[in-house]
Design a protein around this motif. Structure first.
Motif, PDB file in Angstrom:
ATOM      1  N   ASN A  44      32.131  21.502 -25.148  1.00 19.68           N
ATOM      2  CA  ASN A  44      30.999  20.610 -25.365  1.00 19.68           C
ATOM      3  C   ASN A  44      30.382  20.868 -26.735  1.00 19.68           C
ATOM      4  O   ASN A  44      30.602  21.916 -27.339  1.00 19.68           O
ATOM      5  CB  ASN A  44      29.927  20.796 -24.286  1.00 19.68           C
ATOM      6  N   SER A  45      29.607  19.879 -27.196  1.00 17.12           N
ATOM      7  CA  SER A  45      28.858  19.995 -28.449  1.00 17.12           C
ATOM      8  C   SER A  45      27.387  19.773 -28.149  1.00 17.12           C
ATOM      9  O   SER A  45      27.035  18.933 -27.317  1.00 17.12           O
ATOM     10  CB  SER A  45      29.338  18.955 -29.472  1.00 17.12           C
ATOM     11  N   TYR A  46      26.536  20.534 -28.835  1.00 21.90           N
ATOM     12  CA  TYR A  46      25.098  20.430 -28.632  1.00 21.90           C
ATOM     13  C   TYR A  46      24.432  20.275 -29.985  1.00 21.90           C
ATOM     14  O   TYR A  46      24.588  21.126 -30.866  1.00 21.90           O
ATOM     15  CB  TYR A  46      24.566  21.675 -27.921  1.00 21.90           C
ATOM     16  N   LEU A  47      23.707  19.195 -30.161  1.00 25.31           N
ATOM     17  CA  LEU A  47      23.040  18.925 -31.431  1.00 25.31           C
ATOM     18  C   LEU A  47      21.935  19.943 -31.666  1.00 25.31           C
ATOM     19  O   LEU A  47      21.078  20.158 -30.804  1.00 25.31           O
ATOM     20  CB  LEU A  47      22.463  17.509 -31.441  1.00 25.31           C
ATOM     21  N   TRP A  48      21.978  20.605 -32.820  1.00 22.62           N
ATOM     22  CA  TRP A  48      20.964  21.573 -33.205  1.00 22.62           C
ATOM     23  C   TRP A  48      19.995  20.888 -34.168  1.00 22.62           C
ATOM     24  O   TRP A  48      20.378  20.442 -35.248  1.00 22.62           O
ATOM     25  CB  TRP A  48      21.609  22.788 -33.869  1.00 22.62           C
ATOM     26  N   SER A  54      20.971  29.019 -24.280  1.00 18.25           N
ATOM     27  CA  SER A  54      21.964  29.134 -23.223  1.00 18.25           C
ATOM     28  C   SER A  54      22.648  27.787 -23.037  1.00 18.25           C
ATOM     29  O   SER A  54      21.983  26.739 -23.029  1.00 18.25           O
ATOM     30  CB  SER A  54      21.309  29.573 -21.918  1.00 18.25           C
ATOM     31  N   TYR A  55      23.965  27.821 -22.864  1.00 17.50           N
ATOM     32  CA  TYR A  55      24.683  26.566 -22.622  1.00 17.50           C
ATOM     33  C   TYR A  55      24.316  25.978 -21.263  1.00 17.50           C
ATOM     34  O   TYR A  55      24.544  24.791 -21.007  1.00 17.50           O
ATOM     35  CB  TYR A  55      26.200  26.785 -22.706  1.00 17.50           C
ATOM     36  N   GLU A  56      23.739  26.801 -20.363  1.00 19.48           N
ATOM     37  CA  GLU A  56      23.298  26.289 -19.072  1.00 19.48           C
ATOM     38  C   GLU A  56      22.033  25.446 -19.213  1.00 19.48           C
ATOM     39  O   GLU A  56      21.737  24.606 -18.365  1.00 19.48           O
ATOM     40  CB  GLU A  56      23.052  27.442 -18.100  1.00 19.48           C
ATOM     41  N   ASN A  57      21.271  25.682 -20.275  1.00 15.84           N
ATOM     42  CA  ASN A  57      20.076  24.892 -20.562  1.00 15.84           C
ATOM     43  C   ASN A  57      20.036  24.631 -22.063  1.00 15.84           C
ATOM     44  O   ASN A  57      19.168  25.145 -22.780  1.00 15.84           O
ATOM     45  CB  ASN A  57      18.820  25.637 -20.105  1.00 15.84           C
TER      46      ASN A  57
END
Length: 420
Positions: A183-187, A219-222
């Motif tokens: 997955n990718s998460y926008l910072w 955390s990737y969980e949140n």
């Protein structure tokens, strides 16, 4: 958990309680079985009415627990106890609801003797030995995995199961395992700042992200709510640069840019209120002012840092205790110059990887204090960073390259099996 514990504290063992209820009963409560992801604990068989689905899910995680630290195992055990008690609590509430719904107004609750949870946990001390199998790197290229990247950024860290990188082109944190991009998460750079270091804290079970604004835990969980540790601030205009943590202790070390300051903190699980222990300035650590720390890392026993002499342009590694008293000084790193970056990462218990992301060189500092330049198929490429990952008793070297921009998962050959 508060409701459950209040019940346990209110009534003594073997006490019968009669409750007269009205028909204005509450709505049924439920618990999501996906929340039960903690290791199976055999002694929890004392607790009743645990469904088979939950036990099956827990037993899958039990095999992974051997690689956890003592702190992490205890925290995981605590969470599993809470999960089981909440599971029982909601089941019993449902039973009461059902009885009330069928006109049963006189309800008895019988509490059996509460097990001694203190007796379920035993702390042991094991003699830590150096694993000399990590004094060399032998790579299994036939089973390696390769991912193409957009960015040639150096930021890279690992947990036991995942590798996390930062892509400064798309401003994304990207999570991988050894098989796929997950997955990718926008910072949000405007809000959180530009990342300059990533570290996984096994003690906290979270990622620590240093930016030009400060320290964030994530955390990737949140993944959409990074926690800002606002107690850790720049000092006299010197911003945070890198962070070191280990799996067995709550201590962390914060290095400020140019190595002008180092701070030791006591990290707190699930909170932003960390405790400051001590601060050192560069002048307190070194007699000469031409020595600059580039990276700091730590194990259960030692702190290690890379130091540049800006006068003669030499690099070395020092090993220290937790009070930053020198244990071994001056392990010289050849082939480096004033343009070198000299990143440092843990490899095994007492070994370290050293990476010059500017000169694209990889070194191994072994348990005997020798530094060896690695020279093979992967290290002959343009290496930007390299870290170690231990995943289900399979060890990996995770390498970030540029031109082309790639991420390599390369298994380490099991030298123990080869010797048999």
């Amino acid at each position: 958990m508060a409701d459950t514990m209040s019940v346990l504290e209110m009534f003594s063992p073997n006490q019968n309680i009669s409750l007269k209820e009205t028909k204005n009963y509450r709505q049924n409560g439920s618990i999501n079985s996906n929340e039960i992801t903690t290791p199976s604990i055999k002694s929890l068989s004392l607790l009743e009415n645990i469904d088979k689905k939950s036990n099956d899910c827990l037993s899958l995680e039990h095999n992974q627990s051997d690689s956890l630290s003592a702190y992490e195992k205890l925290t995981t055990w605590k969470k599993s106890i809470e999960t089981y008690l909440n599971h029982i609590y909601f089941n019993k509430l449902t039973e009461i609801d059902n009885l009330l719904a069928h006109g049963q107004n006189q309800i008895d609750i019988i509490f059996k003797k509460i097990p001694s949870f203190e007796q379920l946990v035993t702390i042991t001390s094991q003699q830590q030995t150096i694993d000399h199998t990590y004094d060399d790197i032998e790579l299994d290229y036939t089973n390696s995995q390769l991912f193409d990247l957009t960015s040639n950024n150096t930021l890279l860290c690992t947990s036991n199961y995942y590798a996390l990188i930062y892509d400064d082109i798309t401003s994304n944190l990207i999570l991988y395992n050894n098989q796929s991009k997950l997955n990718s998460y926008l910072w949000n750079i405007d809000e959180y700042g530009q990342p300059c270091d990533l570290t996984y804290s096994y003690y906290l079970n979270i990622y620590c992200i240093i930016t030009n604004r400060g320290l964030f835990t994530w955390s990737y969980e949140n993944p959409f709510i990074p926690l800002y540790i606002d107690s850790i601030k720049p000092i006299h205009g010197n911003r945070l640069w890198t962070i070191a943590s280990t799996d067995t202790r709550s201590d962390v070390f914060i290095l400020f840019k140019s190595g002008n300051y180092i701070e030791r903190w006591n990290s707190k699980i699930d909170t932003k209120s960390w405790q400051h222990i001590k601060r050192w300035s560069n002048h307190e650590l070194f007699e000469r002012n031409d020595q600059r720390i580039r990276t700091i890392r730590m194990t259960s026993n030692y702190v290690a840092w890379t130091v540049e002499s800006t006068k003669i342009f030499e690099w070395r590694v020092d090993l220290l205790d937790y009070n930053l008293q020198i244990i071994r000084q001056g392990i010289k790193i050849d082939y480096l110059n004033k343009h070198s970056s000299c990143l440092l990462s843990n490899f095994g218990l007492e070994q370290y990887l050293i990476v010059d992301s500017n000169g694209h060189l990889l070194f191994l500092l072994d348990s005997n204090g020798y530094i060896n330049l690695k020279n093979d198929d992967i290290t002959n490429k343009r290496i930007n960073n390299a870290v170690f990952m231990n995943n289900n008793n399979q060890q990996w070297l995770i390498v970030r390259l540029e031109q082309p921009n790639q991420l390599h998962f390369i298994p380490l050959l099991n030298k123990t099996d080869n010797k048999k």
